[in-house]
Design a protein around this motif. Structure first.
Motif, mmCIF file in Angstrom:
data_model
loop_
_atom_site.group_PDB
_atom_site.id
_atom_site.type_symbol
_atom_site.label_atom_id
_atom_site.label_comp_id
_atom_site.label_asym_id
_atom_site.label_seq_id
_atom_site.Cartn_x
_atom_site.Cartn_y
_atom_site.Cartn_z
ATOM 1 N N VAL A 10 0.853 -1.182 0.000
ATOM 2 C CA VAL A 10 0.000 0.000 0.000
ATOM 3 C C VAL A 10 0.892 1.236 0.000
ATOM 4 C CG1 VAL A 10 -1.812 1.257 1.225
ATOM 5 C CG2 VAL A 10 -1.750 -1.252 1.315
ATOM 6 N N LEU A 11 0.737 2.074 -1.020
ATOM 7 C CA LEU A 11 1.506 3.310 -1.122
ATOM 8 C C LEU A 11 0.562 4.484 -0.917
ATOM 9 C CD1 LEU A 11 3.540 2.427 -4.345
ATOM 10 C CD2 LEU A 11 4.275 2.175 -1.982
ATOM 11 N N THR A 12 0.888 5.357 0.021
ATOM 12 C CA THR A 12 0.061 6.522 0.290
ATOM 13 C C THR A 12 0.937 7.765 0.368
ATOM 14 O OG1 THR A 12 0.222 6.172 2.680
ATOM 15 C CG2 THR A 12 -1.688 5.220 1.555
ATOM 16 N N THR A 13 0.310 8.911 0.238
ATOM 17 C CA THR A 13 1.005 10.178 0.407
ATOM 18 C C THR A 13 0.380 10.919 1.579
ATOM 19 O OG1 THR A 13 -0.486 11.237 -1.163
ATOM 20 C CG2 THR A 13 1.585 10.402 -2.045
ATOM 21 N N ARG A 14 1.113 11.858 2.115
ATOM 22 C CA ARG A 14 0.594 12.646 3.238
ATOM 23 C C ARG A 14 -0.262 13.786 2.718
ATOM 24 N NH1 ARG A 14 5.322 12.341 7.764
ATOM 25 N NH2 ARG A 14 5.754 10.158 7.346
ATOM 26 N N PRO A 15 -1.490 13.908 3.232
ATOM 27 C CA PRO A 15 -2.387 14.987 2.792
ATOM 28 C C PRO A 15 -1.739 16.359 2.951
ATOM 29 C CG PRO A 15 -3.561 13.413 4.162
ATOM 30 C CD PRO A 15 -2.105 13.061 4.242
ATOM 31 N N GLY A 16 -2.008 17.221 1.978
ATOM 32 C CA GLY A 16 -1.489 18.580 2.027
ATOM 33 C C GLY A 16 -0.097 18.757 1.457
ATOM 34 N N THR A 17 0.531 17.675 1.009
ATOM 35 C CA THR A 17 1.873 17.773 0.444
ATOM 36 C C THR A 17 1.810 17.855 -1.084
ATOM 37 O OG1 THR A 17 2.137 15.373 0.269
ATOM 38 C CG2 THR A 17 2.858 16.404 2.341
ATOM 39 N N GLU A 18 2.907 18.275 -1.669
ATOM 40 C CA GLU A 18 3.002 18.321 -3.135
ATOM 41 C C GLU A 18 2.827 16.918 -3.721
ATOM 42 O OE1 GLU A 18 6.049 19.780 -6.684
ATOM 43 O OE2 GLU A 18 6.713 19.843 -4.595
ATOM 44 N N SER A 19 3.384 15.921 -3.049
ATOM 45 C CA SER A 19 3.256 14.541 -3.518
ATOM 46 C C SER A 19 1.798 14.101 -3.532
ATOM 47 C CB SER A 19 4.074 13.596 -2.631
ATOM 48 O OG SER A 19 5.454 13.836 -2.809
ATOM 49 N N HIS A 20 1.038 14.506 -2.529
ATOM 50 C CA HIS A 20 -0.394 14.170 -2.470
ATOM 51 C C HIS A 20 -1.128 14.806 -3.657
ATOM 52 C CE1 HIS A 20 -4.015 12.819 -0.436
ATOM 53 N NE2 HIS A 20 -4.559 13.997 -0.699
ATOM 54 N N SER A 21 -0.802 16.049 -3.962
ATOM 55 C CA SER A 21 -1.428 16.734 -5.104
ATOM 56 C C SER A 21 -1.093 16.030 -6.413
ATOM 57 C CB SER A 21 -0.962 18.189 -5.167
ATOM 58 O OG SER A 21 -1.369 18.892 -4.022
ATOM 59 N N LYS A 22 0.154 15.593 -6.547
ATOM 60 C CA LYS A 22 0.565 14.886 -7.765
ATOM 61 C C LYS A 22 -0.202 13.568 -7.903
ATOM 62 C CE LYS A 22 5.256 16.699 -8.119
ATOM 63 N NZ LYS A 22 6.699 16.330 -8.091
ATOM 64 N N LEU A 23 -0.359 12.845 -6.800
ATOM 65 C CA LEU A 23 -1.082 11.575 -6.848
ATOM 66 C C LEU A 23 -2.553 11.791 -7.190
ATOM 67 C CD1 LEU A 23 -0.319 8.616 -6.480
ATOM 68 C CD2 LEU A 23 -1.099 8.801 -4.122
ATOM 69 N N GLU A 24 -3.150 12.848 -6.655
ATOM 70 C CA GLU A 24 -4.536 13.172 -7.008
ATOM 71 C C GLU A 24 -4.645 13.511 -8.490
ATOM 72 O OE1 GLU A 24 -5.523 16.264 -4.158
ATOM 73 O OE2 GLU A 24 -6.796 14.830 -3.093
ATOM 74 N N LEU A 25 -3.688 14.245 -9.019
ATOM 75 C CA LEU A 25 -3.678 14.582 -10.443
ATOM 76 C C LEU A 25 -3.608 13.314 -11.280
ATOM 77 C CD1 LEU A 25 -3.515 16.646 -12.763
ATOM 78 C CD2 LEU A 25 -1.046 16.725 -12.388
ATOM 79 N N LEU A 26 -2.763 12.375 -10.886
ATOM 80 C CA LEU A 26 -2.662 11.112 -11.628
ATOM 81 C C LEU A 26 -3.969 10.344 -11.617
ATOM 82 C CD1 LEU A 26 0.868 9.766 -10.642
ATOM 83 C CD2 LEU A 26 0.094 10.549 -12.886
ATOM 84 N N SER A 27 -4.713 10.409 -10.523
ATOM 85 C CA SER A 27 -5.979 9.679 -10.466
ATOM 86 C C SER A 27 -7.005 10.280 -11.420
ATOM 87 C CB SER A 27 -6.525 9.658 -9.039
ATOM 88 O OG SER A 27 -7.005 10.924 -8.655
ATOM 89 N N VAL A 28 -6.841 11.549 -11.762
ATOM 90 C CA VAL A 28 -7.768 12.225 -12.669
ATOM 91 C C VAL A 28 -7.362 12.025 -14.125
ATOM 92 C CG1 VAL A 28 -8.668 14.472 -13.396
ATOM 93 C CG2 VAL A 28 -8.424 13.951 -10.965
#
Length: 53
Positions: free
Chosen positions: A27-45
């Motif tokens: 399971v790979l997760t990112t920390r909410p509010g970080t740049e990495s989290h934003s990048k992962l959300e962008l990839l999901s879209v």
């Protein structure tokens, strides 16, 4: 991890095993509010779309 178009994405990793350790789930997760989290959300879209022409 490094995405070819978005660059470095910092992830937290957790490995879950079955009782006999015959199978595992990573399971790979990112920390909410970080740049990495934003990048992962962008990839999901965007999915498999290319970001550059």
């Amino acid at each position: 991890m490094v995405h070819p178009e978005l660059g470095r994405i910092d992830v937290d990793t957790q490995v879950l095993f079955t009782e006999n350790r015959a199978q595992s789930l990573v399971v790979l997760t990112t920390r909410p509010g970080t740049e990495s989290h934003s990048k992962l959300e962008l990839l999901s879209v965007i999915g498999h779309q290319q970001l550059t022409s």
